[in-house]
Design an enzyme around this catalytic site. Structure first.
Site, PDB file in Angstrom:
ATOM      1  N   GLU A  56       2.658   2.535  -7.354  1.00 49.25           N
ATOM      2  CA  GLU A  56       1.977   2.382  -6.067  1.00 49.25           C
ATOM      3  C   GLU A  56       1.867   0.888  -5.779  1.00 49.25           C
ATOM      4  O   GLU A  56       1.157   0.168  -6.487  1.00 49.25           O
ATOM      5  CB  GLU A  56       0.573   3.008  -6.095  1.00 49.25           C
ATOM      6  N   ASP A  98      -0.908  11.145 -12.556  1.00 49.94           N
ATOM      7  CA  ASP A  98      -1.374   9.857 -12.063  1.00 49.94           C
ATOM      8  C   ASP A  98      -1.859   9.059 -13.270  1.00 49.94           C
ATOM      9  O   ASP A  98      -2.607   9.572 -14.101  1.00 49.94           O
ATOM     10  CB  ASP A  98      -2.538  10.086 -11.091  1.00 49.94           C
ATOM     11  N   ASP A 141      -1.061   3.923 -10.539  1.00 50.78           N
ATOM     12  CA  ASP A 141      -2.026   3.489  -9.529  1.00 50.78           C
ATOM     13  C   ASP A 141      -2.063   1.956  -9.426  1.00 50.78           C
ATOM     14  O   ASP A 141      -2.016   1.260 -10.437  1.00 50.78           O
ATOM     15  CB  ASP A 141      -3.411   4.016  -9.966  1.00 50.78           C
ATOM     16  N   HIS A 192      -2.957  10.534  -0.034  1.00 53.81           N
ATOM     17  CA  HIS A 192      -4.401  10.769   0.029  1.00 53.81           C
ATOM     18  C   HIS A 192      -5.212   9.556   0.489  1.00 53.81           C
ATOM     19  O   HIS A 192      -6.427   9.641   0.588  1.00 53.81           O
ATOM     20  CB  HIS A 192      -4.880  11.230  -1.349  1.00 53.81           C
ATOM     21  N   ASP A 193      -4.533   8.436   0.728  1.00 48.37           N
ATOM     22  CA  ASP A 193      -5.232   7.235   1.199  1.00 48.37           C
ATOM     23  C   ASP A 193      -4.945   6.932   2.664  1.00 48.37           C
ATOM     24  O   ASP A 193      -5.501   5.977   3.214  1.00 48.37           O
ATOM     25  CB  ASP A 193      -4.792   6.003   0.382  1.00 48.37           C
TER      26      ASP A 193
HETATM   27  C1  GLC Z   1      -5.142   3.779  -5.329  1.00 44.14           C
HETATM   28  C2  GLC Z   1      -5.444   5.224  -5.053  1.00 44.14           C
HETATM   29  C3  GLC Z   1      -6.729   5.309  -4.310  1.00 44.14           C
HETATM   30  C4  GLC Z   1      -7.820   4.721  -5.172  1.00 44.14           C
HETATM   31  C5  GLC Z   1      -7.470   3.297  -5.586  1.00 44.14           C
HETATM   32  C6  GLC Z   1      -8.342   2.817  -6.700  1.00 44.14           C
HETATM   33  O1  GLC Z   1      -4.906   3.068  -4.160  1.00 44.14           O
HETATM   34  O2  GLC Z   1      -4.382   5.823  -4.375  1.00 44.14           O
HETATM   35  O3  GLC Z   1      -7.050   6.631  -3.951  1.00 44.14           O
HETATM   36  O4  GLC Z   1      -9.029   4.727  -4.486  1.00 44.14           O
HETATM   37  O5  GLC Z   1      -6.163   3.211  -6.075  1.00 44.14           O
HETATM   38  O6  GLC Z   1      -8.018   3.468  -7.891  1.00 44.14           O
END
Ligand code: GLC
Length: 534
Positions: free
Chosen positions: A267, A102, A204, A328-329
Site C-alpha cells: 500500500e 493484511d 499496510d 476501505h479507505d
Molecule cells: C492503511 C489502511 C487504513 C488504516 C491505516 C493505518 O492506510 O488501509 O485503513 O487506517 O493504514 O493502519
C-alpha cells in the site's frame, strides 16, 4: 495455453478485497466473520474470483478497526478462532483459490505486549522497539510531524518522560524498523502465516515504515486547502518514503522467496516515479506496489488516458501493473463517478493490462452510505468531524439479498445498511443481464478466458474529450479493441489507422453484445464495449 505458464497466479487472477466486518456475519452479532466468508466462497467462485485479500482479522482493541494489532499471530474472537482460519484457508485452497492477508508492519496497537514493555520504563530491553524521543526544552514535541488521523504525531508519556511517535492514532505507536530485533520479529510473523500456507500479504502503509534518522521538521505544504485533512498541512518528506525503506522491503521479499509463489502488494500513496521504486532493485521489492491512479485522477477521459500511459511508460521492465477503483479507505467508485460511469470504470478496470483489485460490493454497484454523525465509528471521521473524512460510508455491510439486513446478519449490523439494499443486492442482480453483477461476471469470464485480455499487450489507439480506446493483443490469440465512453453523451469513434471489423463480446448495455462492428463505432452515453477484432 502456453503463455499462462509464464505468468504467476497473482498476474493472472483478479484480487477481491474483503473487509471482514462487513462481508457476512455467521453468528448473529452484527459483525462479519471468517465463517461468514467461508459461506460465501461459492459466490466468489461463481463470480470467477480466485484470489481474496482479507483486511486485518487479528486480535485488536479496534481503535482503527483491526489496523491496530495487539497480537500478530492470532485471530480476533469477533472473527472466529485459529481453527476457523485454518478451515477457511483449506477451503480456499481446495477450490484452487488463493488467500492474501493484511500485514501491518508500521505500527502495533498500544495494547501489544511489545509496546506495553517498551512503555514500562526507559531501561526496558524493548524500549528501542518503538520511537521514543525527549521533548524540546520547552516541553513541546521533538518535531512538527503530524498524525494522518489529525493532531500531532507525538504522544507524551508521563511516566517515562518522553514522547512516542505515531503516524496514525496514538493507539497505534510506530515500530522502530531501524532496530534489528524488530525486523526479525516481524519477519517471523510473516513466516508464521506463510508456514500455514497463506499465499501473500497486502502490506499496510509500506512507505511509512522508516523515518528520517535526524527527525527533521517536515516543510509546509504550499498547496494545503482547508477542506483537506490537517495532516496535509505539511509535506511528509522526512516522516515517510525514506531511502532505507527499500532495504526493509527487499528483506521482506527475501522472506517470501523462502517459499513458493508467494507475493506481496504494497500500500503506497506516492507519485508515479516514487511508486515505481517500490518494485525494488531488479524487481526484488514488492510484486505489486498498489496503483491508486484511478482513485486520484479526475474522471476525465483525456486525463485518464494519459495517466494510463504515464503509468505504463513508468513501469520498470517486466514490472507487473495493477489497477484499483476502490478500497476501505476511499469513496466507492459508484459514489465518485455515478452508476452509469461506474460500469464503464468496471470495464476499464477489467481490460487494462495488469492485476485488477475489486473491492467487495463494487460488483453490485454499492455506493457510499450516509452515516449520521452519532453513528460515525471511523476515527478519521471522529477526529476531524467537519471535513467529511469518515471512511464508514464505504465500509457498510454487503448486500446479499432483499431481506432485512440484506442477508448480512440476523442482528443489528455494526454499520447501517443502504436504504436501497432491497433493490441493490446479489440475489436481485444475479439473473438480471442489465445488472452490475452480470456485467462484472461477463467481463471477468471473458478476461479469464482470453489470454490477450489477461496477460496481453496494451496499445493505446485513441482518446478525446469523451473516449478512451485501446487494443489488447497477444500473438496467436484473439485481438480486442476496448472503446469506452467516459461521458454521458453519445460519441463517435472512427478509427483511422486501425482496420476495424469485429464482434462486440461484452457491452455495458447488453443489447450491443453479439453485434457486428465495421467502420465507425457509435456509443450512447456511459457506454463501453469490448470488441473482438480481426
Ligand atoms: C492503511 C489502511 C487504513 C488504516 C491505516 C493505518 O492506510 O488501509 O485503513 O487506517 O493504514 O493502519
Amino acid at each position: 495455453m502456453q503463455e499462462t505458464h509464464k505468468h504467476l497466479w497473482w498476474q493472472r487472477e483478479i484480487i477481491y478485497q474483503i473487509y471482514p466486518r462487513s462481508f457476512q456475519d455467521s453468528n448473529g452479532d452484527g459483525i462479519g466473520d471468517l465463517n461468514g466468508i467461508k459461506q460465501r466462497l461459492d459466490y466468489l467462485q461463481w463470480l470467477g474470483i480466485k484470489a481474496v485479500w482479507i483486511s486485518p482479522i487479528y486480535p485488536s482493541p479496534m481503535a482503527d478497526f483491526g489496523y491496530d494489532i495487539a497480537d500478530y499471530e492470532d485471530i480476533h474472537p469477533i472473527f472466529g478462532s485459529m481453527e476457523d482460519f485454518d478451515t477457511l484457508l483449506n477451503e480456499v485452497h481446495s477450490r484452487g483459490m488463493k488467500l492474501i492477508l493484511d500485514f501491518v508492519p508500521n505500527h502495533t496497537s498500544d495494547q501489544h505486549p511489545w509496546f506495553l514493555a517498551s512503555q514500562s520504563s526507559r531501561n526496558n530491553p524493548m524500549r528501542d522497539w518503538y520511537i521514543w524521543k525527549d521533548p524540546k526544552e520547552d516541553g513541546s514535541p521533538p518535531n512538527n510531524w503530524l498524525s494522518v488521523f489529525g493532531g500531532s504525531g507525538w504522544e507524551w508519556d508521563e511516566k517515562t518522560g518522553q514522547y512516542y511517535y505515531h503516524g496514525f492514532l496514538k493507539e497505534q505507536p510506530d515500530l522502530n524498523w531501524r532496530n534489528k530485533e524488530v525486523q526479525e520479529a516481524m519477519f517471523n510473523v510473516m513466516r508464521f502465516w506463510l508456514d500455514k500456507g497463506v499465499d501473500g500479504f497486502r502490506v499496510d502503509v509500506m512507505w511509512h515504515m522508516i523515518k528520517d534518522d535526524q527527525f527533521r521538521d517536515n516543510p509546509k505544504n504550499p498547496h494545503y486547502e482547508e477542506h483537506m485533512a490537517t495532516y496535509n498541512k505539511l509535506l511528509p518528506v522526512y516522516s515517510t518514503d525514506q531511502p532505507e525503506v527499500h532495504g526493509i522491503v527487499s528483506r521482506m521479499r527475501q522472506v517470501l522467496d523462502e517459499y513458493d509463489e508467494r507475493m506481496m502488494i504494497g500500500e503506497i500513496y506516492l507519485p508515479l516515479d516514487k511508486l515505481m521504486t517500490y518494485y525494488g532493485y531488479e524487481r526484488k521489492g514488492a510484486h505489486l506496489p498498489f496503483n491508486f491512479l484511478l482513485l486520484s485522477v479526475p474522471w476525465d477521459s483525456q486525463v485518464i488516458a494519459s495517466a494510463i500511459d504515464e503509468y505504463e511508460g513508468a513501469l520498470p521492465t517486466e514490472g507487473w501493473p495493477n489497477w484499483v477503483l476502490g478500497n476501505h479507505d476511499q469513496t466507492r467508485i459508484a459514489s465518485r463517478v455515478g452508476w452509469g460511469q461506474a460500469k464503464v470504470a468496471a470495464m476499464l478496470l477489467l481490460t487494462l493490462r495488469g492485476t485488477p483489485t475489486v473491492y467487495y460490493g463494487e460488483e453490485i454497484g454499492m455506493r457510499d452510505i450516509p452515516i449520521p454523525f452519532e453513528e460515525v465509528q471511523d476515527p478519521q471521521g471522529l477526529n476531524m468531524p467537519d471535513k467529511n473524512l469518515s471512511r464508514d460510508p464505504a465500509r457498510t455491510p454487503m448486500h446479499w439479498d432483499g431481506g432485512e439486513n440484506a442477508g448480512f446478519t440476523t442482528a443489528k449490523p455494526w454499520l447501517r445498511l443502504d436504504r436501497m439494499s432491497h433493490k441493490i443486492n446479489v440475489e436481485a442482480q444475479r439473473e438480471d443481464k442489465y445488472s452490475f453483477l452480470s456485467l462484472y461476471r461477463r467481463m471477468i469470464s471473458l478476461r479469464q478466458q482470453e489470454l490477450s485480455l489477461m496477460v496481453g499487450n496494451y496499445t493505446p489507439v485513441y482518446s478525446d474529450n469523451q473516449i478512451i480506446a485501446f487494443v489488447r493483443e497477444l500473438e496467436g490469440h484473439h485481438r480486442f479493441l476496448i472503446v469506452l465512453n467516459l461521458s454521458h453523451r453519445p460519441c463517435y469513434y472512427k478509427p483511422h489507422d486501425l482496420e476495424l471489423e469485429g464482434v462486440v463480446e461484452v457491452a455495458t448495455y447488453p443489447e450491443l453484445e453479439g453485434t457486428y462492428v465495421k467502420g465507425t463505432i457509435i456509443l450512447g452515453g456511459d457506454e463501453g464495449i469490448v470488441v473482438r477484432i480481426k
